[in-house]
Each structure stands twice: as C-alpha cells, then as structure tokens.
Design a protein around this motif. Structure first.
Motif, mmCIF file in Angstrom:
data_model
loop_
_atom_site.group_PDB
_atom_site.id
_atom_site.type_symbol
_atom_site.label_atom_id
_atom_site.label_comp_id
_atom_site.label_asym_id
_atom_site.label_seq_id
_atom_site.Cartn_x
_atom_site.Cartn_y
_atom_site.Cartn_z
ATOM 1 N N LEU B 41 48.052 36.410 32.737
ATOM 2 C CA LEU B 41 46.764 36.680 33.377
ATOM 3 C C LEU B 41 46.847 37.957 34.210
ATOM 4 C CD1 LEU B 41 45.567 33.194 34.672
ATOM 5 C CD2 LEU B 41 44.343 34.704 33.140
ATOM 6 N N ALA B 44 46.973 41.025 31.966
ATOM 7 C CA ALA B 44 45.697 41.333 31.320
ATOM 8 C C ALA B 44 44.717 41.952 32.312
ATOM 9 C CB ALA B 44 45.104 40.060 30.718
ATOM 10 N N TYR B 45 44.627 41.365 33.519
ATOM 11 C CA TYR B 45 43.662 41.890 34.486
ATOM 12 C C TYR B 45 44.130 43.199 35.091
ATOM 13 C CZ TYR B 45 40.617 37.853 34.281
ATOM 14 O OH TYR B 45 39.733 36.896 33.858
ATOM 15 N N TYR B 49 41.911 46.487 35.442
ATOM 16 C CA TYR B 49 41.550 47.002 36.778
ATOM 17 C C TYR B 49 42.762 47.641 37.429
ATOM 18 C CZ TYR B 49 37.623 43.767 36.239
ATOM 19 O OH TYR B 49 36.530 43.089 35.789
ATOM 20 N N PRO B 126 39.871 33.990 46.984
ATOM 21 C CA PRO B 126 39.631 34.097 45.541
ATOM 22 C C PRO B 126 38.161 34.045 45.160
ATOM 23 C CG PRO B 126 40.565 31.955 46.090
ATOM 24 C CD PRO B 126 40.530 32.744 47.357
ATOM 25 N N GLY B 127 37.856 34.695 44.047
ATOM 26 C CA GLY B 127 36.579 34.561 43.353
ATOM 27 C C GLY B 127 35.350 34.786 44.212
ATOM 28 N N HIS B 128 34.459 33.806 44.201
ATOM 29 C CA HIS B 128 33.180 33.943 44.884
ATOM 30 C C HIS B 128 33.327 34.011 46.410
ATOM 31 C CE1 HIS B 128 30.309 33.210 41.511
ATOM 32 N NE2 HIS B 128 31.465 32.862 40.956
ATOM 33 N N TRP B 129 34.500 33.636 46.924
ATOM 34 C CA TRP B 129 34.714 33.606 48.370
ATOM 35 C C TRP B 129 35.250 34.937 48.878
ATOM 36 C CZ3 TRP B 129 32.557 29.179 49.698
ATOM 37 C CH2 TRP B 129 32.551 28.155 48.743
ATOM 38 N N LEU B 138 35.600 44.740 42.265
ATOM 39 C CA LEU B 138 35.813 43.614 41.359
ATOM 40 C C LEU B 138 37.304 43.393 41.125
ATOM 41 C CD1 LEU B 138 33.146 43.943 38.516
ATOM 42 C CD2 LEU B 138 33.270 42.232 40.334
ATOM 43 N N ARG B 142 39.730 40.149 41.711
ATOM 44 C CA ARG B 142 40.648 39.636 40.670
ATOM 45 C C ARG B 142 42.049 39.470 41.241
ATOM 46 N NH1 ARG B 142 39.209 37.095 37.471
ATOM 47 N NH2 ARG B 142 37.535 36.942 38.964
ATOM 48 N N THR B 145 42.362 36.658 43.618
ATOM 49 C CA THR B 145 42.263 35.373 42.908
ATOM 50 C C THR B 145 43.622 35.006 42.312
ATOM 51 O OG1 THR B 145 39.974 35.837 42.351
ATOM 52 C CG2 THR B 145 41.071 34.133 41.078
ATOM 53 N N ILE B 149 46.249 31.851 43.279
ATOM 54 C CA ILE B 149 46.649 30.772 42.367
ATOM 55 C C ILE B 149 48.136 30.866 42.021
ATOM 56 C CG2 ILE B 149 44.344 30.386 41.400
ATOM 57 C CD1 ILE B 149 45.132 31.971 38.974
#
Lengths: 548, 209
Positions: B41, B44-45, B49, B126-129, B138, B142, B145, B149
C-alpha cells in the motif's frame, strides 16, 4: 480362580476413534485429527445448507422480471450472504479441514498432525469467526457482494464491520490449518514415505496449504481495512480523500484469486484418488499430477489482474495477466488428461464417487475453457460483470469443488464411519446433482452473453425463460444435494458394516482399520513402495498395520 | 528434572523440536505477508503522491522514531541474552532478561503513544479526520492514514510480543525449559525478533526518506 487364556483373541484390535472415548467433553476437547475433522464436517455442512437456502431464495425472486418476494436491498443482501457463506464458510474450509484433516495423517503414516492442539484451536477459531459473520449478516448487514468493492463498501448504509472481522477470524483458522498441514507433510512422514511416494491427495492439500499460509494474511488485512474505512472513514481506498479503489481490488484478488485454487486444488486431489481406485489402475502419470498441483499453486499467484480488465489497468498489464491466467489452464489440462488416461484400459467400477468425477470432468473442463476465453481482454470486456462470469466461476469453482466434496464424502465414508451407504441412491443423487447444476448455470452463460448483468433483481422480459430454467435447476440441485447428504446420514445409522477396504483402493490410508483406531497405527509404519501399489491381501494388511 | 518425552506423534524429541521451529518459521512467513500488504500500500501510494509523501514525512519527529528503534533493538539484544541464559541452564537469569525486554517493549509503546498524542493534537489523523495544517494535501492525508494503520498494527504486534515474553519469563522462572531442550522458548523469542525486524522496515519509510 484364574482363567488361563490359551489363545489370543483373534480380533484384538483397539477400539476405533469413535468409541475410544465417551461423552461430549471427549469430543469438545479432543486433539484427535479424526474427531476434529468430524466436528468441522458438522459445522461446515450447516454453512453449506445455509448458503444454499440464501441462493434458493433469490433464485425464486428471479422467476419473474419484476419484484415478487423481496425488494432490491433484500436481494442485494441475499446474494452477498450466499457468496460470503459459501466461499468463506463452506468452500474454503470444506475439503481441507474435513477430509484433509482426516486423511492426511493416515496417508502419511502419522499418528496425528504435527500440532494437534493448534488443530483444535483452528476449529474453535473457525466457529467464533463463523458466528461473528453470521451475526453480522443477520443483524441486517452487508449488501456489497462477497468482493466488498470500494468505494461502495465504505458508504453502504448497512453494517459491515462484523462480517469482515468475522472473515478475518476465519482466515486465522485457515492459516493455522495450512501451517499444520505443511509442517505435518514435512516432518511427520512415516519411514520410507519419500516425497515421490506421497499420495496425490496429500500433494494437493500440501499445495493448498501453501496458498492458505501466504495469501490469507493479505486478504485479512484488506478486509479489515475495508471495515475500518466503513466505520471510521479512514479512507484507505476512498477516492474522496485521494485513495485508490482499484488498489483494494489488487489486494483483494491477490488473495482471492489464489483462493479459487484453495477451493479447486483439494478437489483435484480427491479426484486423483477416486479415479485410480475405481479404474483399478495407477495414475497414468504420478509426477504430472503432483507437479501440476504446485504449478497451479504458484501460477495462481500471478493471475489476479484478470479480474480488473475493465477497472483501469493498462492494456499491457491486462495482456500479461491474461497469459499468466492461461498458464494455470495448462496445468489444469495436464491433470484432466492424466485422469482420463488413467481410465483408459482400466477395470472401471461404476460407483458414486466415480460418477461425481464424470460430473466434475464436464463442469471443470467447460468452466476452464470459458475461463481461458474470459482471460482474453477483448472477450472479457463484453462478458465482464454479466451472468457469463457468474456461470463461469460457478462451473469451475463451485461445480468442481461441490462434485469433489460429494465424491470425497462418499469415497471416504466407509473409512470414516465403517459403514456403507446405499449405492443406488448415491448414483441417483450424483446424477441429479449434475443435472441440477447444469440446468442452473448453463442458461446463465446464455443470459450473460445476451447482456444480462449480474446482481440485478429485475430484468427485461425477454430474459425470463432462461431465468425460469435456471431457478428450476437450482431447486433440482438443492433437492439432489439433500438426497445425497440424506443418504449418507441414513447410512450412519442404518448402513451395512463396511470391510476395511470396500473399494479395493490401493493407497496407504486403507491399510489402517475402517474406522481407524484412536492413534491410527499401533507402531510406526514403514512404507516400502509407490503410493498406488498397496493392493495386498487382508492378512498381509493386518500384519503390516499391527505387527505382532 | 528428567528429560521430557516427545508427544505421541513424534518419534524423537529432536524431531519435535525441529517441527516446532519449522512451524514457527511458517507462521512468521504468514505474518511477513501481512506486513507486506502494508508495504505494498505504501509503495503504491508513494508512487502516486511522491512529493506529498516526502513533505509529510519530514513533519514526523525523527527523534521519536529513532529513539524507539534504539529501544526495540536493545530489547532484541536482551532477549538474545535470555536465550543464552537458558542454554546455560540459568532459568532465573533468563526470566530477568525477558522481564527487562518486556520493559523495553513497554517503553516503546509509551513513546509511541506520546507521539500519537502529538499527531492527534496537530490533526495528523487518518482519512476524513485529517486536519494537519502543515501538509494540507491529499498525499499528506494518504501518508498519515498509512502511518496510523501500519504503526498501529505494529504496536498491536508489540503488545502481543510483550505478552509472549512475559509468558516465557514466567515459565523460565519455574524451570520449564531445559538447557538441552527449549524450542518453545526459542520460538517465542523469535517472534519478538520478528516484530523488531518489521520496525526496522517501518522506521525508514515513515521517518527517514
């Protein structure tokens, strides 16, 4: 007064594993691989029937083009539940955890698996996981399809986390079992049981276990991330925060494509035992079957991209994945030819397990050939997400596994329970299972080719006659499965006592009594020949399994 | 204390020990595949970015990550000392070394928690927070996030590992492990080393480059 025994008792065998210990606690706390296999048998069958009921319900809805007995959301939930329960709670654990557990140590000449307590733990972890999954489903959850694609899975209004968490837990059970099998095959082979003497069923379970250990953690991870995305909006795969939903598909299929082989490899192993036994011939090429199992296990890891041909991967990637997918078909074809060649000039006994093999052969080859077709980009674009795909994977993965599961259930029934089932009912049920299966899914190929997309509860009226055929087929299939299982259940209580080796099978597991004693072998056996050459007389067999 | 006899499925004790070792390595392979999912992951990200990731990475406090690396490596060293103590037959010493290792593990978690506190304060969630003003991209979202995790999953493994160490320490103290036969002990400590090795890969990708 002391009675002097002049002669030893003629049948001084130890009690079999079913009677060695008494009482429910002796089952619940057992570490005997045979008893654990039976407990899995019970649990997995419950899941199988449950998944079948879900399918029959939504097939009933599809009888007419409009809404009849359920709304769209209920329909979405039911096909999701059917997929989740059948794939993760039935097909994946079915043959490995039941027949692998029972037969593998017997075929290796081992007294148990390498880690018996881990084996018991695997059962309870499975139970806990399955309970979590089912409670998640029945609490109104999950309409995402069994593939949990993003971003819908993040935004669906129904509950999701218990289901994916339960599947994660069931995955831990799979890892335990796979690890246990690999360790057992490596470390607990009897003296003389070289790698080239491993029975073919053991080879296939070994190959399956490698996939279980390597692929399951990645699936567990990606499903947990989907669950967390849903609950906490972490957005790992959510495009709204820059995430990549296709990345989820990559991770998911990196496991779930090999998982197809988790379902089909053990099935091939069963077939590889059934065919030589009922053709009374050695496999026409032992090495071809054994090595192609490993080839499938390896090649299966390189094929996952063929699920994403229309999800935005490059044409080059799609081409490469398509070619790798076809390699898997080559290994499968090697097996098919070897089985058929084994029948050639064999002394064939037409029995229930062999009839399931004939069903398997048709479903597997038909499903496999359509698989090669959808592995090409140009055709897949047309068929993607239609009933054609549904029919394809049901033929190869479900048809292949289900017929072999039933073949195994019949073939090893005397070994496991020491009784014989009614051959006539068995043959009838096997024929009906095949007919029901073909009637259910052959129309779906036509539906898909005509443009019917999957996962819709209503459809244009011109598709109706094919849907009616398919639903009729599913009723027949459901009844036939019940008939087959009912036949076995009756035989448990009323079946005639079986001899030790009623099929005159030539593999090593039949050298122990049927049903086997608690510890399988009184003294460590010594293997002195090829795996399909144990055609000895009764006395020789007993002398071998119980020397002295 | 007499030498233990092998379980019924094993012919010899050596075989049993070898099987335990083999099983543990299989389990670690499975665990490695789990972490490989996180690394995939990340790869890839980061490919998507690249610049955002590098910018976000430099907002992570190097001191937290590096001190933690030091703490965890030291704990692996004391765990190794406990194994040599077992081989000498010094169960109490082994137990003490493991106790010390567990303390190091706890220190790792405390430092990690303090760092998490800073992130929560900054809004590097993470994410929306995600509300981190210093990297409002963005890619930054990522990065954090994945940071949460991955390090979160690792921290869970450290917690499990501490449990394993304490369990081994308890049994070592009661003299359960013989100098000539102690595969369970060795395999438990191997798990700790695995958790340590995973951190050695997590540390550079979230703190260094």
């Amino acid at each position: 007064m002391i009675a002097v025994k002049l002669e030893p008792e003629p049948m001084a065998l130890p009690p079999d594993y079913l009677h060695a210990k008494q009482g429910p606690m002796s089952w619940l706390t057992t570490t005997d691989h045979k008893r654990i296999a039976l407990m899995f048998y019970g649990a997995v069958l419950v899941m199988f029937l449950l998944g079948g009921v879900f399918a029959l319900l939504f097939r009933t809805e599809l009888l007419s083009p409009r809404r009849d007995i359920m709304d769209a959301t209920t329909y979405n939930k039911l096909f999701t539940w059917h997929g989740i329960v059948m794939v993760w709670l039935f097909l994946i654990p079915s043959i490995p955890n039941i027949f692998g557990n029972f037969i593998l140590p017997l075929q290796l000449g081992a007294r148990d698996l390498a880690f018996p307590r881990l084996n018991l733990a695997s059962f309870y972890v499975y139970l806990v996981g399955a309970t979590i999954v089912l409670s998640g489903l029945f609490a109104g959850g999950t309409d995402t399809g069994w593939t949990f694609y993003m971003p819908y899975s993040e935004n669906t209004p129904v509950t999701l986390f218990p289901v994916v968490f339960g599947i994660f837990v069931v995955g831990i059970s799979s890892i335990f079992t796979g690890l246990n099998f690999i360790a057992t095959v490596h470390m607990l082979r009897a003296e003389g049981m070289t790698w080239r003497r491993l029975p073919l069923f053991t080879w296939s379970i070994y190959a399956t276990s490698i996939i279980l250990v390597l692929a399951t953690p990645v699936l567990g991870l990606s499903l947990i991330l989907v669950g967390l995305d849903h609950v906490f909006h972490l957005g790992v795969f959510d495009p709204a925060t820059g995430g990549d939903p296709v990345l989820f598909q990559h991770l998911f299929w990196f496991y779930s494509h090999p998982a197809v082989y988790i379902m089909i490899l053990p099935a091939m192993g069963v077939i590889s035992e059934v065919v030589p036994t009922f053709a009374h011939r050695r496999p026409s090429s032992y090495a071809a079957i054994a090595l192609s199992s490993l080839g499938i296990a390896f090649g299966g890891f390189l094929a996952w991209g063929h699920h994403m041909f229309v999800a935005g991967i490059s044409t080059l990637d799609a081409g490469v994945f398509g070619i790798f997918s076809m390699f898997v078909a080559v290994f499968s074809a090697i097996k098919v030819f070897t089985w058929v060649a084994t029948l050639y000039r064999g002394d064939i006994v037409f029995s229930t397990p062999l009839l399931y093999f004939f069903g398997f052969l048709f479903l597997f080859v038909f499903g496999g050939m359509t698989g090669v077709a959808v592995a090409t980009q140009s055709l897949d674009v047309h068929w993607h997400d239609t009933y054609f795909i549904v029919a394809h994977f049901h033929f190869i993965m479900v048809g292949g596994s289900l017929t072999s599961f039933l073949a195994a259930a019949h073939y090893w029934f005397p070994k496991m329970f020491g009784r014989l089932y009614s051959e006539r009912v068995g043959l009838l049920a096997a024929s009906l299972v095949f007919m029901g299966f073909v009637l259910t899914f052959l129309p779906q190929f036509l539906l898909g080719n005509a443009g019917m997309p999957r996962r819709y509860y209503s459809y244009p009226a011109e598709y109706q006659w094919l849907h009616v055929l398919s639903t009729g087929g599913s009723y027949l299939l459901g009844s036939a499965v019940l008939l087959a299982l009912g036949n076995l259940a009756l035989a448990l209580a009323y079946g005639a006592r079986s001899e030790q080796n009623p099929w005159e099978a030539r593999t090593f597991e039949w050298l122990s009594p049927s049903p086997p004693p608690e510890h399988n072998f009184e003294s460590p056996p010594v293997i002195d020949r090829e795996p399909y050459a144990f055609d000895l007389s009764e006395e020789q067999i007993r002398a071998r399994a119980f020397p002295g | 204390m007499p030498a233990p006899s092998p379980a019924e499925q094993f012919a010899t004790l050596e075989r049993q020990g070898a099987t335990l070792r083999f099983g543990m390595w299989l389990f670690l392979t499975s665990e490695l595949l789990l972490f490989s999912g996180f690394f995939a992951l990340y790869g890839a990200y980061r490919a998507t970015y690249s610049a955002d990731f590098q910018a976000a990475l430099h907002h992570n406090t190097l001191a937290y990550g590096s001190v933690n690396t030091y703490v965890l490596l030291t704990s692996s060293f004391t765990v190794a000392l406990s194994v040599s103590a077992i081989r000498r037959g010094a169960g109490k010493a082994a137990s003490a070394w493991l106790g010390l290792s567990a303390l190091f593990g706890l220190a790792f978690l405390v430092i990690k928690a303090a760092e998490y506190g800073v992130h929560i304060h900054e809004g590097a969630l993470p994410g929306h927070w995600y509300r981190f003003r210093e990297a409002p991209t963005l890619g930054g979202a990522r990065f954090y996030t994945l940071y949460w995790i991955t390090t979160g999953a690792h921290a869970l493994h450290v917690t499990g590992g501490i449990g394993v160490l304490l369990w081994l320490a308890w049994h070592a103290r009661r003299g359960r492990y013989l100098p000539e036969y102690h595969p369970t002990f060795e395999m438990g400590t191997l798990y700790w080393h695995f958790v340590d090795v995973m951190w050695i890969f997590i540390w550079p990708i979230f703190y260094l480059t």
